[in-house]
Enzyme design. Sequence first.
Site, PDB file in Angstrom:
ATOM      1  N   HIS A  64       0.828  -1.205   0.000  1.00  0.00           N
ATOM      2  CA  HIS A  64       0.000   0.000   0.000  1.00  0.00           C
ATOM      3  C   HIS A  64       0.864   1.257   0.000  1.00  0.00           C
ATOM      4  O   HIS A  64       0.460   2.303  -0.468  1.00  0.00           O
ATOM      5  CB  HIS A  64      -0.917   0.033   1.221  1.00  0.00           C
ATOM      6  CG  HIS A  64      -1.707  -1.220   1.420  1.00  0.00           C
ATOM      7  ND1 HIS A  64      -2.611  -1.668   0.482  1.00  0.00           N
ATOM      8  CD2 HIS A  64      -1.741  -2.117   2.426  1.00  0.00           C
ATOM      9  CE1 HIS A  64      -3.162  -2.791   0.912  1.00  0.00           C
ATOM     10  NE2 HIS A  64      -2.649  -3.091   2.082  1.00  0.00           N
ATOM     11  N   HIS A  94       5.327   6.478   6.879  1.00  0.00           N
ATOM     12  CA  HIS A  94       5.075   6.052   5.495  1.00  0.00           C
ATOM     13  C   HIS A  94       4.613   7.264   4.700  1.00  0.00           C
ATOM     14  O   HIS A  94       4.410   8.343   5.258  1.00  0.00           O
ATOM     15  CB  HIS A  94       4.001   4.949   5.475  1.00  0.00           C
ATOM     16  CG  HIS A  94       2.695   5.419   6.018  1.00  0.00           C
ATOM     17  ND1 HIS A  94       2.355   5.323   7.350  1.00  0.00           N
ATOM     18  CD2 HIS A  94       1.646   6.044   5.414  1.00  0.00           C
ATOM     19  CE1 HIS A  94       1.164   5.854   7.533  1.00  0.00           C
ATOM     20  NE2 HIS A  94       0.712   6.311   6.381  1.00  0.00           N
ATOM     21  N   HIS A  96       2.193   8.863   1.238  1.00  0.00           N
ATOM     22  CA  HIS A  96       1.145   8.771   0.218  1.00  0.00           C
ATOM     23  C   HIS A  96       1.575   9.709  -0.906  1.00  0.00           C
ATOM     24  O   HIS A  96       2.058  10.807  -0.629  1.00  0.00           O
ATOM     25  CB  HIS A  96      -0.205   9.207   0.794  1.00  0.00           C
ATOM     26  CG  HIS A  96      -0.628   8.399   1.990  1.00  0.00           C
ATOM     27  ND1 HIS A  96      -1.478   7.320   1.902  1.00  0.00           N
ATOM     28  CD2 HIS A  96      -0.292   8.508   3.300  1.00  0.00           C
ATOM     29  CE1 HIS A  96      -1.653   6.799   3.104  1.00  0.00           C
ATOM     30  NE2 HIS A  96      -0.949   7.505   3.980  1.00  0.00           N
ATOM     31  N   GLU A 106      -3.133  13.384   1.133  1.00  0.00           N
ATOM     32  CA  GLU A 106      -4.458  12.944   1.579  1.00  0.00           C
ATOM     33  C   GLU A 106      -5.247  14.144   2.082  1.00  0.00           C
ATOM     34  O   GLU A 106      -6.348  14.405   1.627  1.00  0.00           O
ATOM     35  CB  GLU A 106      -4.298  11.877   2.672  1.00  0.00           C
ATOM     36  CG  GLU A 106      -3.590  10.642   2.154  1.00  0.00           C
ATOM     37  CD  GLU A 106      -4.026   9.388   2.856  1.00  0.00           C
ATOM     38  OE1 GLU A 106      -3.765   9.276   4.061  1.00  0.00           O
ATOM     39  OE2 GLU A 106      -4.645   8.522   2.194  1.00  0.00           O
ATOM     40  N   HIS A 119       3.394  10.550   6.785  1.00  0.00           N
ATOM     41  CA  HIS A 119       2.667  10.273   8.033  1.00  0.00           C
ATOM     42  C   HIS A 119       3.582   9.604   9.043  1.00  0.00           C
ATOM     43  O   HIS A 119       4.087   8.509   8.804  1.00  0.00           O
ATOM     44  CB  HIS A 119       1.469   9.348   7.767  1.00  0.00           C
ATOM     45  CG  HIS A 119       0.350  10.032   7.069  1.00  0.00           C
ATOM     46  ND1 HIS A 119      -0.648   9.344   6.408  1.00  0.00           N
ATOM     47  CD2 HIS A 119       0.061  11.345   6.947  1.00  0.00           C
ATOM     48  CE1 HIS A 119      -1.504  10.222   5.898  1.00  0.00           C
ATOM     49  NE2 HIS A 119      -1.086  11.441   6.204  1.00  0.00           N
ATOM     50  N   THR A 197      -6.440   6.428   7.608  1.00  0.00           N
ATOM     51  CA  THR A 197      -6.906   6.760   6.260  1.00  0.00           C
ATOM     52  C   THR A 197      -6.906   5.541   5.348  1.00  0.00           C
ATOM     53  O   THR A 197      -7.181   5.656   4.156  1.00  0.00           O
ATOM     54  CB  THR A 197      -6.021   7.852   5.629  1.00  0.00           C
ATOM     55  OG1 THR A 197      -4.691   7.336   5.492  1.00  0.00           O
ATOM     56  CG2 THR A 197      -6.017   9.108   6.478  1.00  0.00           C
TER      57      THR A 197
HETATM   58  S1  B30 Z   1      -2.615   6.524   8.371  1.00  0.00           S
HETATM   59  O1  B30 Z   1      -1.511   7.271   8.898  1.00  0.00           O
HETATM   60  O2  B30 Z   1      -3.909   7.011   8.759  1.00  0.00           O
HETATM   61  N1  B30 Z   1      -2.533   6.504   6.787  1.00  0.00           N
HETATM   62  C1  B30 Z   1      -2.288   2.313   9.979  1.00  0.00           C
HETATM   63  C2  B30 Z   1      -1.519   3.343  10.522  1.00  0.00           C
HETATM   64  C3  B30 Z   1      -1.619   4.629  10.014  1.00  0.00           C
HETATM   65  C4  B30 Z   1      -2.470   4.898   8.957  1.00  0.00           C
HETATM   66  C5  B30 Z   1      -3.214   3.890   8.394  1.00  0.00           C
HETATM   67  C6  B30 Z   1      -3.121   2.583   8.912  1.00  0.00           C
HETATM   68  C7  B30 Z   1      -2.203   0.953  10.554  1.00  0.00           C
HETATM   69  O3  B30 Z   1      -1.499   0.735  11.520  1.00  0.00           O
HETATM   70  N2  B30 Z   1      -2.895  -0.021  10.000  1.00  0.00           N
HETATM   71  C8  B30 Z   1      -2.907  -1.397  10.513  1.00  0.00           C
HETATM   72  C9  B30 Z   1      -3.966  -1.509  11.593  1.00  0.00           C
HETATM   73  N3  B30 Z   1      -4.100  -2.805  12.109  1.00  0.00           N
HETATM   74  C10 B30 Z   1      -4.492  -3.810  11.206  1.00  0.00           C
HETATM   75  C11 B30 Z   1      -5.936  -4.152  11.369  1.00  0.00           C
HETATM   76  O4  B30 Z   1      -6.439  -4.793  10.486  1.00  0.00           O
HETATM   77  O5  B30 Z   1      -6.733  -3.792  12.382  1.00  0.00           O
HETATM   78  C12 B30 Z   1      -3.027  -3.206  12.898  1.00  0.00           C
HETATM   79  C13 B30 Z   1      -3.353  -3.030  14.303  1.00  0.00           C
HETATM   80  O6  B30 Z   1      -4.527  -2.689  14.821  1.00  0.00           O
HETATM   81  O7  B30 Z   1      -2.431  -3.239  15.052  1.00  0.00           O
HETATM   82 CU1  B30 Z   1      -6.514  -2.717  14.065  1.00  0.00          CU
HETATM   83 ZN    ZN Z   2      -0.924   7.400   5.990  1.00  0.00          ZN
END
Ligand code: B30
Ligand code: ZN
Length: 259
Positions: A64, A94, A96, A106, A119, A197
């Site tokens: 992603h 990371h 975008h 974003e 981010h 996001t």
């Molecule tokens: S962002 O900064 O808003 N683009 C995650 C972190 C930051 C952004 C987006 C996503 C992220 O950590 N995603 C993985 C979340 N989960 C996976 C899951 O399916 O359910 C990992 C987790 O907790 O530890 Cu909930």
């Molecule tokens: Zn992000």
Amino acid sequence: TGNQWGYGKDDGPSAWNKNYPVADGDRQSPIDILPHQARHDPNLGPIVLNYDRCTSINIANNGHSVVVEFEDSDDRSVIQGGPLDNPYRLKQFHFHWGGKGCHGSEHTVEGNSYASELHLVHWNAVKFKTFGEAASAPDGLAVLGIFRSDEHRWLHMITDALYTVKFKGSVTDFKGFNPKCLLPSSLHYWTYLGSLTTPPLHESVTWIVVKEPMIVSEKQLGKFRTLVFTGEEEDERTRMENNFRPPQLLKGRTVRSSN
Ligand code: B30
Ligand code: ZN
């Protein structure tokens, strides 16, 4: 792989609500920031970044984005201050970015996109035991968003000097160009309560969006676009670009401003 999501025509942001109904929730991110509607809050202190010791572990393409992960077993790398009640630990950062053209961020400001958005993802280790636990709690995460722009300033410095080197063999002094000017000098910010996001889109994020963009060259952006969404063994190769979610409805939330 029923819960796959991406940024394509069929699995992109407008389809995420099928597997993730919270996509239509009341606290989704990103948003379009309207500076004149943001409320100046004199109680919002400065953001303090303690990234003293280098705790990074690895860099990865997670299909992603490109992600740099950090050691987060203690408080060596934290963000504090601003809208936050306690320090939050750095977990990863990371990016975008867009394809050709200047879309890619974003968050947007008065409808305008930047070329890219960084981010820095932090979690509340004072209240929660693991990142996973924090990631789905209303006050679990703090993400610092930094716009990256390929605009004027830096390029100006170069392009303004071009006439002096029009012909072969010409050399001109170009002293005092400090690449530090590629970093934003001020950390003034907007803040609001939002979400991840990307799926699972948990409504767990205190967003802190830095007003001043950082400069990134088209060449540097081009290097991001050499990444692919797909795995090495897959036949199809899709260039990793346009991995951003468009702005979501504000639904009555207020955006606060640090200055
Ligand atoms: S962002 O900064 O808003 N683009 C995650 C972190 C930051 C952004 C987006 C996503 C992220 O950590 N995603 C993985 C979340 N989960 C996976 C899951 O399916 O359910 C990992 C987790 O907790 O530890 Cu909930
Ligand atoms: Zn992000």
